[in-house]
Design a protein around this motif. Structure first.
Motif, mmCIF file in Angstrom:
data_model
loop_
_atom_site.group_PDB
_atom_site.id
_atom_site.type_symbol
_atom_site.label_atom_id
_atom_site.label_comp_id
_atom_site.label_asym_id
_atom_site.label_seq_id
_atom_site.Cartn_x
_atom_site.Cartn_y
_atom_site.Cartn_z
ATOM 1 N N ALA A 307 0.833 -1.207 0.000
ATOM 2 C CA ALA A 307 0.000 0.000 0.000
ATOM 3 C C ALA A 307 0.864 1.252 0.000
ATOM 4 O O ALA A 307 0.536 2.249 -0.655
ATOM 5 C CB ALA A 307 -0.925 -0.009 1.215
ATOM 6 N N LEU A 308 1.985 1.190 0.722
ATOM 7 C CA LEU A 308 2.874 2.355 0.788
ATOM 8 C C LEU A 308 3.484 2.641 -0.586
ATOM 9 O O LEU A 308 3.567 3.790 -1.017
ATOM 10 C CB LEU A 308 3.979 2.088 1.816
ATOM 11 C CG LEU A 308 4.820 3.291 2.261
ATOM 12 C CD1 LEU A 308 3.944 4.364 2.882
ATOM 13 C CD2 LEU A 308 5.902 2.840 3.236
ATOM 14 N N ILE A 612 -0.112 7.800 5.270
ATOM 15 C CA ILE A 612 -0.478 7.645 6.691
ATOM 16 C C ILE A 612 -1.376 6.432 6.875
ATOM 17 O O ILE A 612 -1.196 5.627 7.802
ATOM 18 C CB ILE A 612 -1.170 8.925 7.205
ATOM 19 C CG1 ILE A 612 -0.168 10.080 7.241
ATOM 20 C CG2 ILE A 612 -1.775 8.699 8.583
ATOM 21 C CD1 ILE A 612 -0.796 11.436 7.526
ATOM 22 N N PHE A 613 -2.352 6.287 5.970
ATOM 23 C CA PHE A 613 -3.276 5.148 6.048
ATOM 24 C C PHE A 613 -2.520 3.830 5.886
ATOM 25 O O PHE A 613 -2.736 2.872 6.638
ATOM 26 C CB PHE A 613 -4.348 5.284 4.964
ATOM 27 C CG PHE A 613 -5.295 4.122 4.874
ATOM 28 C CD1 PHE A 613 -6.247 3.908 5.864
ATOM 29 C CD2 PHE A 613 -5.238 3.240 3.802
ATOM 30 C CE1 PHE A 613 -7.121 2.832 5.784
ATOM 31 C CE2 PHE A 613 -6.106 2.168 3.717
ATOM 32 C CZ PHE A 613 -7.050 1.959 4.708
ATOM 33 N N ALA A 614 -1.606 3.775 4.903
ATOM 34 C CA ALA A 614 -0.862 2.544 4.645
ATOM 35 C C ALA A 614 0.000 2.150 5.843
ATOM 36 O O ALA A 614 0.009 0.986 6.267
ATOM 37 C CB ALA A 614 0.007 2.720 3.394
ATOM 38 N N VAL A 615 0.724 3.132 6.390
ATOM 39 C CA VAL A 615 1.592 2.849 7.544
ATOM 40 C C VAL A 615 0.762 2.427 8.759
ATOM 41 O O VAL A 615 1.140 1.501 9.499
ATOM 42 C CB VAL A 615 2.452 4.086 7.881
ATOM 43 C CG1 VAL A 615 3.183 3.890 9.199
ATOM 44 C CG2 VAL A 615 3.444 4.359 6.754
ATOM 45 N N THR A 616 -0.380 3.086 8.953
ATOM 46 C CA THR A 616 -1.253 2.751 10.090
ATOM 47 C C THR A 616 -1.769 1.322 9.984
ATOM 48 O O THR A 616 -1.774 0.564 10.972
ATOM 49 C CB THR A 616 -2.444 3.727 10.151
ATOM 50 O OG1 THR A 616 -1.943 5.063 10.279
ATOM 51 C CG2 THR A 616 -3.348 3.408 11.331
ATOM 52 N N SER A 642 -6.050 -2.565 1.828
ATOM 53 C CA SER A 642 -5.532 -1.197 1.996
ATOM 54 C C SER A 642 -4.825 -0.728 0.731
ATOM 55 O O SER A 642 -4.882 0.454 0.376
ATOM 56 C CB SER A 642 -4.575 -1.132 3.194
ATOM 57 O OG SER A 642 -3.410 -1.913 2.961
ATOM 58 N N THR A 643 -4.183 -1.650 0.023
ATOM 59 C CA THR A 643 -3.518 -1.292 -1.239
ATOM 60 C C THR A 643 -4.544 -0.836 -2.271
ATOM 61 O O THR A 643 -4.365 0.171 -2.958
ATOM 62 C CB THR A 643 -2.727 -2.495 -1.792
ATOM 63 O OG1 THR A 643 -1.794 -2.936 -0.812
ATOM 64 C CG2 THR A 643 -1.996 -2.119 -3.067
#
Length: 655
Positions: A307-308, A612-616, A642-643
């Motif tokens: 996702a990141l 931020i969403f990906a890391v969370t 999430s990706t």
């Protein structure tokens, strides 16, 4: 060469419009296009076979395993190939190998369905990302389909079809209704409307008549046009756009470069951590081997930075694609990223904030002279000059339908103006600096003292010329470059975004202040040479931060290169300005600058949201796996879901 210099045989003129339109059909968005993507088909096929394998597991274990193997192969082949190529060619690890390893690891301990689900969702998110990027690139480079291949050339009264590369400056071409304009040129004969959306992004066709400029890659409307070529194929505006599009694919924003470097290091860390998780817990925590291996596989799935990695480029490409539809071409995502940080927009004056074409604002005749007669004399003499101020005087006479006179003789007076003899009288038109040399110049009584009148006009930012009947002042002409109608609105929109607006010009201070007052700019720098503009751009960057420079001339090129982002004017801009510019306004609409900066800022917000969403999600899943333990299917859905979400979030910019 004048646009009307080419004679068109009547036999050819009658043939206009005989040929059927050859332009490609406009591409419309097809919801089924995504499914026709081969990568998407493989992902969906993998998912269907996974369901079949799950259904078969109840009555035939062997058949179920065979179907799972097929599902793994179909969904994971492309990703495995990419991962192996990265490993072999670059000696590096990427998320593709991590996902394949996690799926195979799940299968090795009997979790075939979980591994197949991982492969399916991973392939689905990869296909969605590929489709997103492919669609964005198509939106930008759709105009490549409009690249002309041949042209109908008229030579000695005969028509022949030739390739674009065979065209030379001065050739006469016939463009029938519905056909592509094959080269940049001027209309010699004919009237039609031309769709210039591929060049300028304008939604409505533009009327073209004799003398109008046309561009390669645009589409002729309802009438035949006879065009004289003014640029060779490699130098057309269309060719420059193609080069810009090709450059855009090679420019990677700094944030994406950082993520790629992070991915390489992060993948190694994840692999090392996975090996330690498999080896140590049975000895240190007394875990069973199967439980340890299962948790390690869950960790391998949820810790991967898919996702990141997908947080940036889909959003960037969507924004670049959206801008391209409005006639704004970025040469790469790095410039969009820089534009989001803009603190100052610096405009060149002439041709950017102003029309770049002077107009007569005051034509004053002295006592004893009739205005119309004086204008006739002035225009007749200036007709022989190609100077922009001369063209403005001629344009005024034509607008007022003043009849021009025959000139016995004329000559240019270097550094001052022009003179000519009409009906045996010598007339001179030139700079008003003769007022500073009173000797030999008789000041004829007029509406005001000539020197006082000149001072007032110059304070209004106008350029003043004198008309002399021999050595006697007969009249005065004031000319001024007019402010673009959209300039004030464009400046105001930028200021509403909290951006300071500067104007850099080589013109006089008085003229610059008048234009600044009408447009509303914050900072004015006048009397500048090209190197002075560079110095001021550097100073603005030191004082305020990121600076956009907007210009259209060769003299703007050094400043465009010095600014954080150089923005060139596509329609009237010089070749040097377009080559150096990072962003090009194809329709020269400076009102679009504020909207483009706002879009760049919105893109950055979406990229930050995605990261931020990906890391969370990654952190939450990793903590959950070790604190309480999570099922592999949940880890797969959470991570790969999430990706997909960050890709879809980036796609919002296409709306």
């Amino acid at each position: 060469m004048q646009a009307t210099s080419k004679r068109i045989p009547k036999s050819i003129a009658r043939q206009g419009g005989a040929q059927q339109p050859r332009t490609p059909e406009p591409r419309r968005f097809d919801p089924l296009a995504m499914i026709s993507n081969s990568e998407m088909q493989a992902a969906l096929g993998s998912g269907l076979i996974m369901l079949a394998a799950w259904a078969a597991s109840g009555w035939s274990e062997v058949l179920s395993v065979i179907l799972y193997v097929i599902s793994y192969t179909l969904g994971g082949w492309m990703k495995a190939k990419e991962g192996v190529e990265t490993l072999v060619k670059e000696r590096d690890l990427d998320v593709n190998l991590l996902m394949i390893a996690a799926a195979l690891g799940a299968a090795s301990i009997g979790y075939w369905n979980e591994g197949a689900m991982l492969i399916f969702i991973f392939a689905l998110s990869g296909a969605l990302e590929s489709y997103t990027m492919e669609r964005s690139k198509k939106d930008i480079s759709a105009l490549l389909a409009l690249k002309p291949a041949t042209a109908v050339r008229i030579e000695q009264g005969a028509m022949s079809e030739v390739t674009i590369d065979q065209l030379a400056i001065g050739d006469l071409l016939l463009v029938r209704p519905g056909e592509l304009v094959p080269a940049d040129g001027k209309v010699c004969r004919g009237e039609s409307s031309v769709n210039q959306a591929s060049i300028t992004g304008e939604s409505l066709p533009v009327d073209k008549t004799a003398g109008s400029e046309v561009f390669a890659g645009t589409v002729n409307g309802e009438g035949p046009l006879y065009i004289e070529v003014t640029k060779t194929a490699e130098n057309t505006l269309f060719a420059k756009i193609i080069r810009m599009v090709e450059e855009a694919g090679n420019e990677v924003p700094d944030s994406q470069r950082f993520i790629k470097r992070l991915e390489s290091v992060y993948a190694r860390v994840v692999v090392a951590a996975t090996v330690l998780l498999i080896a140590l817990p049975p000895f240190l925590l007394d875990w069973s081997w199967s439980n340890t291996f299962y948790k390690a596989m869950v960790f391998l799935v949820v810790a991967s930075p898919c996702a990141l990695v997908s947080s940036i480029m889909p959003a960037m490409l969507s924004a670049i694609s959206k801008s391209a539809r409005k006639g704004i071409l970025f040469k790469g995502g790095v410039h969009l990223e820089n534009m989001a940080r803009t603190s100052v927009v610096a405009f060149d004056k002439t041709g950017t904030l102003t029309e770049g074409v002077p107009q007569v604002t005051d034509f004053i005749a002295g006592e004893g002279y009739v205005r119309e007669e004086l204008l006739s004399v002035s225009a007749s003499i200036e007709k022989l000059s190609g100077h922009p101020l001369a063209e403005a005087i001629v344009a005024l006479a034509e607008a007022e339908r003043i009849e021009l006179r025959d000139i016995a003789e004329s000559k240019s007076v270097t550094g001052w103006g022009i003179e000519g003899v009409i009906d045996g009288r010598l007339w001179r038109i030139g700079k008003s600096n003769l007022l500073d040399q009173a000797e030999g110049t008789a000041a004829v009584a007029g509406p005001d003292d000539w020197s006082t009148l000149r001072s007032r006009l110059e304070q209004e930012g106008k350029t003043v010329s004198l008309i002399l009947d021999g050595d006697t002042i007969a009249g005065m002409i004031a000319l001024q470059d007019t402010v673009r109608p959209q300039a004030e609105n464009a400046v105001r929109k930028l200021q509403e975004l909290g951006i300071k607006v500067a104007m850099l010009t080589g013109d006089r201070e008085a003229t610059a202040q008048v234009i600044a007052g009408k447009s509303g700019v914050d900072l004015v720098f006048a009397g500048l040479l090209p190197e002075d503009k560079v110095s001021h751009i550097k100073a603005l960057r030191e004082q305020y931060g990121h600076v956009i420079m907007v210009g259209d001339g060769v003299n703007d090129a050094p400043a465009l290169a010095t600014a954080t982002v150089g923005m060139g004017m596509g329609m009237k801009g010089s070749g040097a300005a377009l080559e150096i510019a990072d962003v090009v306004l194809m329709n020269d609409n400076i009102e679009e600058i504020a909207g483009t900066i706002a879009l760049a800022r919105r893109t950055q917000r979406i990229v930050k949201q995605n990261m931020i969403f990906a890391v969370t999600v990654i952190a939450a899943l990793m903590i959950g796996n070790f604190v309480q333990g999570i099922a592999l299917p949940f880890g797969v859905v959470g991570h790969e879901g999430s990706t997909i979400l960050v890709i879809l979030n980036g796609l919002r910019l296409l709306r």
